[in-house]
Write an enzyme that holds these catalytic residues in place. Structure first.
Site, mmCIF file in Angstrom:
data_model
loop_
_atom_site.group_PDB
_atom_site.id
_atom_site.type_symbol
_atom_site.label_atom_id
_atom_site.label_comp_id
_atom_site.label_asym_id
_atom_site.label_seq_id
_atom_site.Cartn_x
_atom_site.Cartn_y
_atom_site.Cartn_z
ATOM 1 N N CYS A 140 0.882 -1.095 -0.035
ATOM 2 C CA CYS A 140 -0.082 -0.176 0.070
ATOM 3 C C CYS A 140 1.000 1.238 0.003
ATOM 4 C CB CYS A 140 -0.971 0.016 1.246
ATOM 5 S SG CYS A 140 -2.055 1.675 1.331
ATOM 6 N N ILE A 141 0.314 2.186 -0.646
ATOM 7 C CA ILE A 141 1.202 3.472 -0.642
ATOM 8 C C ILE A 141 0.097 4.574 -0.654
ATOM 9 C CG2 ILE A 141 1.296 3.648 -3.340
ATOM 10 C CD1 ILE A 141 3.713 5.164 -3.427
ATOM 11 N N LEU A 142 0.324 5.572 0.328
ATOM 12 C CA LEU A 142 -0.575 6.711 0.504
ATOM 13 C C LEU A 142 0.511 8.059 0.652
ATOM 14 C CD1 LEU A 142 -3.248 8.027 0.622
ATOM 15 C CD2 LEU A 142 -3.193 7.590 3.099
ATOM 16 N N LYS A 186 4.179 16.460 -5.237
ATOM 17 C CA LYS A 186 5.582 16.973 -4.831
ATOM 18 C C LYS A 186 6.712 16.115 -5.161
ATOM 19 C CE LYS A 186 3.818 19.959 -1.053
ATOM 20 N NZ LYS A 186 3.899 20.038 0.402
ATOM 21 N N GLY A 187 6.163 14.841 -5.860
ATOM 22 C CA GLY A 187 7.179 14.082 -6.131
ATOM 23 C C GLY A 187 7.448 12.885 -5.092
ATOM 24 N N TYR A 188 6.618 12.927 -3.980
ATOM 25 C CA TYR A 188 6.938 12.017 -2.959
ATOM 26 C C TYR A 188 6.387 10.638 -3.415
ATOM 27 C CZ TYR A 188 7.502 15.972 0.218
ATOM 28 O OH TYR A 188 8.335 17.040 0.763
ATOM 29 N N GLY A 189 5.485 10.456 -4.112
ATOM 30 C CA GLY A 189 5.037 9.138 -4.527
ATOM 31 C C GLY A 189 6.065 8.545 -5.390
ATOM 32 N N LYS A 190 6.578 9.209 -6.450
ATOM 33 C CA LYS A 190 7.843 8.500 -7.128
ATOM 34 C C LYS A 190 8.917 8.389 -6.438
ATOM 35 C CE LYS A 190 5.979 10.664 -11.226
ATOM 36 N NZ LYS A 190 6.267 10.425 -12.762
ATOM 37 N N GLU A 232 1.374 -4.478 -5.179
ATOM 38 C CA GLU A 232 0.296 -5.639 -5.061
ATOM 39 C C GLU A 232 -0.837 -4.991 -5.894
ATOM 40 O OE1 GLU A 232 -2.336 -6.469 -1.360
ATOM 41 O OE2 GLU A 232 -0.234 -6.807 -0.875
ATOM 42 N N SER A 235 -4.548 1.727 -7.210
ATOM 43 C CA SER A 235 -5.424 2.567 -7.327
ATOM 44 C C SER A 235 -5.172 3.586 -8.510
ATOM 45 C CB SER A 235 -5.498 3.688 -5.869
ATOM 46 O OG SER A 235 -4.149 4.011 -6.156
#
Length: 111
Positions: free
Chosen positions: A66-68, A76-80, A100, A104
């Site tokens: 999971c990523i949030l 802001k580029g945090y997800g990448k 997994e 989303s």
């Protein structure tokens, strides 16, 4: 998840507010949680901006469960950065994995 169960449970519950298909994990023990923070230098405080979780013993070799990124900190580029971190951890563990499923809509944009 095993070191601080309540914190892991709260991350999962908080994620459910933003990720429609999120499965709640009331037992966070099987997961590692990697929390990203920003530092407020004036107050010398740290504030969470997002996290990702990863199953400890995943037969499918998923590198990310999971990523949030919390809404005020998106774009802001945090997800990448977190996705890249998950792959770097996989390299250290000498495994090749993928996130997994299902991913989303926002996750699809990042990948």
């Amino acid at each position: 998840g095993a070191k601080d169960r309540v914190y892991g449970q709260n991350l999962c519950l908080f994620s459910k507010l933003f990720i429609e298909h999120k499965t709640l994990a009331y037992d966070p023990d099987p997961f590692f949680f990697y929390v990203m923070v920003e530092r407020d230098e004036e107050k010398n405080e740290f504030h969470p901006v997002g996290y990702f979780s990863k199953e400890k013993n995943c037969p499918e070799l998923f590198n990310l469960a999971c990523i949030l990124i919390f809404p005020p900190h998106q774009r802001k580029g945090y997800g990448k950065f977190i996705i890249s971190l998950s792959y770097e951890i996989s390299k250290i563990e000498k495994t090749v994995g993928s996130p997994e499923k299902p991913i989303s809509d926002l996750g699809k944009l990042s990948y």
